[in-house]
Design a protein around this motif. Structure first.
Motif, PDB file in Angstrom:
ATOM      1  N   ILE A 165      76.284  34.325  11.748  1.00 29.44           N
ATOM      2  CA  ILE A 165      75.792  33.455  10.683  1.00 29.44           C
ATOM      3  C   ILE A 165      76.907  33.140   9.683  1.00 29.44           C
ATOM      4  O   ILE A 165      77.571  34.048   9.165  1.00 29.44           O
ATOM      5  N   LYS A 166      77.090  31.856   9.424  1.00 31.16           N
ATOM      6  CA  LYS A 166      78.069  31.426   8.418  1.00 31.16           C
ATOM      7  C   LYS A 166      77.392  31.324   7.058  1.00 31.16           C
ATOM      8  O   LYS A 166      76.168  31.145   6.965  1.00 31.16           O
ATOM      9  N   ARG A 167      78.203  31.422   6.030  1.00 31.03           N
ATOM     10  CA  ARG A 167      77.673  31.377   4.665  1.00 31.03           C
ATOM     11  C   ARG A 167      76.834  30.127   4.428  1.00 31.03           C
ATOM     12  O   ARG A 167      75.749  30.195   3.841  1.00 31.03           O
ATOM     13  N   GLU A 168      77.284  28.979   4.905  1.00 29.41           N
ATOM     14  CA  GLU A 168      76.560  27.738   4.658  1.00 29.41           C
ATOM     15  C   GLU A 168      75.212  27.689   5.389  1.00 29.41           C
ATOM     16  O   GLU A 168      74.308  26.933   5.000  1.00 29.41           O
ATOM     17  N   GLU A 169      75.040  28.498   6.420  1.00 29.26           N
ATOM     18  CA  GLU A 169      73.775  28.537   7.153  1.00 29.26           C
ATOM     19  C   GLU A 169      72.691  29.295   6.397  1.00 29.26           C
ATOM     20  O   GLU A 169      71.514  29.222   6.764  1.00 29.26           O
ATOM     21  N   GLU A 170      73.068  30.005   5.356  1.00 26.29           N
ATOM     22  CA  GLU A 170      72.095  30.766   4.575  1.00 26.29           C
ATOM     23  C   GLU A 170      71.284  29.866   3.645  1.00 26.29           C
ATOM     24  O   GLU A 170      70.225  30.256   3.162  1.00 26.29           O
ATOM     25  N   HIS A 171      71.772  28.672   3.393  1.00 25.48           N
ATOM     26  CA  HIS A 171      71.137  27.785   2.409  1.00 25.48           C
ATOM     27  C   HIS A 171      69.915  27.081   3.002  1.00 25.48           C
ATOM     28  O   HIS A 171      69.973  26.535   4.109  1.00 25.48           O
ATOM     29  N   HIS A 174      63.469  30.087   9.056  1.00 25.72           N
ATOM     30  CA  HIS A 174      64.816  30.301   8.517  1.00 25.72           C
ATOM     31  C   HIS A 174      64.834  31.508   7.582  1.00 25.72           C
ATOM     32  O   HIS A 174      65.742  32.348   7.655  1.00 25.72           O
ATOM     33  N   ILE A 175      63.820  31.629   6.750  1.00 30.82           N
ATOM     34  CA  ILE A 175      63.724  32.776   5.836  1.00 30.82           C
ATOM     35  C   ILE A 175      63.556  34.070   6.618  1.00 30.82           C
ATOM     36  O   ILE A 175      64.236  35.070   6.347  1.00 30.82           O
ATOM     37  N   ARG A 176      62.660  34.062   7.607  1.00 23.13           N
ATOM     38  CA  ARG A 176      62.449  35.253   8.450  1.00 23.13           C
ATOM     39  C   ARG A 176      63.718  35.639   9.189  1.00 23.13           C
ATOM     40  O   ARG A 176      64.033  36.818   9.336  1.00 23.13           O
ATOM     41  N   GLY A 177      64.445  34.618   9.653  1.00 23.09           N
ATOM     42  CA  GLY A 177      65.635  34.846  10.454  1.00 23.09           C
ATOM     43  C   GLY A 177      66.839  35.325   9.670  1.00 23.09           C
ATOM     44  O   GLY A 177      67.888  35.608  10.268  1.00 23.09           O
ATOM     45  N   LEU A 178      66.717  35.430   8.348  1.00 18.25           N
ATOM     46  CA  LEU A 178      67.809  35.939   7.513  1.00 18.25           C
ATOM     47  C   LEU A 178      67.364  37.092   6.613  1.00 18.25           C
ATOM     48  O   LEU A 178      68.121  37.528   5.736  1.00 18.25           O
TER      49      LEU A 178
END
Length: 310
Positions: A204-210, A223-227
């Motif tokens: 996971i890249k930093r920009e993928e967290e947004h 997306h929330i569950r996956g992070l």
């Protein structure tokens, strides 16, 4: 206990149940893991969880910073097998060819889907309903080796990275325990991966967290569950990062995505493409994880109502 001499290579918590199983049933002659890292605000030098487990059992630990060039000490141990699980470095051909019975990997997906370092995260983010564990031969390529055995797991609606990580870790130990006897006695099956079915799960890249509130509600929840709980999804509110750990979604007609349209006692409602995302657990910048209810206590709700998140 089986007399096969095993070198185990792994680093994070996910690898620990696999190592424990090997210690209980086989002769683990050494553990290879990543170098200790500086962790936290106070930058404390911290060993990997695999190293901690190995030292409990007085097993020698090797921590090369670059396994690509620093591998001779492991070859000199003359292992029968090398077993890896989330080690964190590409293993060179010289080491792959060293053990008499070969090198094998425990991977947290049903290969050929989700090759790479973040298969659990990406399976959840992509809304998969099934994942699992693969025991495979190791090759120089990233998770390209022939499949020996697999075991599937049906992803639950309440699963996140934390719960799925724990479940697949235990499943990996179980499947490896079932599979190793056939490997040692050379009776195991061997199946090539279908190149037409290959997908990737890069770290996971930093920009993928947004979070992107232009997307559909189901996609945002996944997306929330996956992070959750790491590395954690985020949004920008009033110029500050707000990490989002838990939320639920309701389908509604909305005019514009990304607007704080509702504020309840326990949630902040943000519009998305096809409804509202109700955020219920967060981590404000520089603070601890808290419920949205606690976050809202003492706050003038009108100060954030109607704001556009980024």
């Amino acid at each position: 206990m089986n007399n096969a001499k095993i070198v185990f290579m792994g680093t994070p918590t996910f690898s620990v149940p696999i190592l424990k199983m090997l210690i209980e049933n086989y002769q683990v002659i050494a553990v290879v893991t990543q170098p200790d890292k500086l962790v936290g605000r106070h930058q404390v030098l911290t060993p990997s969880k695999v190293k901690e487990e190995a030292l409990k059992h007085q097993i020698p630990v090797y921590q090369p910073s670059k396994i690509k060039t620093d591998y001779q000490a492991i070859i000199d141990l003359n292992p029968d097998l090398i077993i890896t699980c989330a080690y964190g470095q590409i293993i060179p051909k010289e080491l792959l060819n060293a053990p008499k019975m070969g090198c094998y990997n425990v991977h947290a997906s049903l290969l050929p889907k989700y090759r790479g370092g973040a298969p659990i995260h990406k399976a959840l983010i992509n809304g998969e309903t099934e994942t699992g564990i693969t025991i495979m031969y190791m090759e120089e390529g990233m998770d390209t080796g022939d499949i020996i055995s697999q075991k599937s797991y049906q992803i639950l609606a309440e699963d996140n990275v934390g719960t799925l990580h724990e479940k697949l870790s235990l499943l990996g130990a179980e499947l490896l325990k079932e599979t190793l006897p056939s490997i040692i006695h050379k009776t195991n099956s061997r199946q090539k991966q279908n190149p037409a079915e290959v997908t990737y799960a890069y770290n996971i890249k930093r920009e993928e967290e947004h979070l992107n509130f232009q997307k559909k509600g189901v996609e945002i929840i996944n997306h929330i569950r996956g992070l959750n709980p790491w590395p954690t999804a985020n949004l920008i509110l009033n110029g500050e990062e707000l990490k989002v750990l838990e939320a639920y979604y309701e389908q509604k007609e909305i005019e514009e995505p990304g607007i704080i349209l509702e504020i309840t006692k326990s949630a902040i409602g943000i519009t998305c493409q096809d409804g509202i995302i109700y955020v219920t657990k967060i981590k404000p910048f520089g603070k601890k994880i808290m419920t949205t209810k606690d976050y809202l206590n003492g706050m003038k709700k009108e100060n954030i109502f109607g704001l556009k998140v980024q």
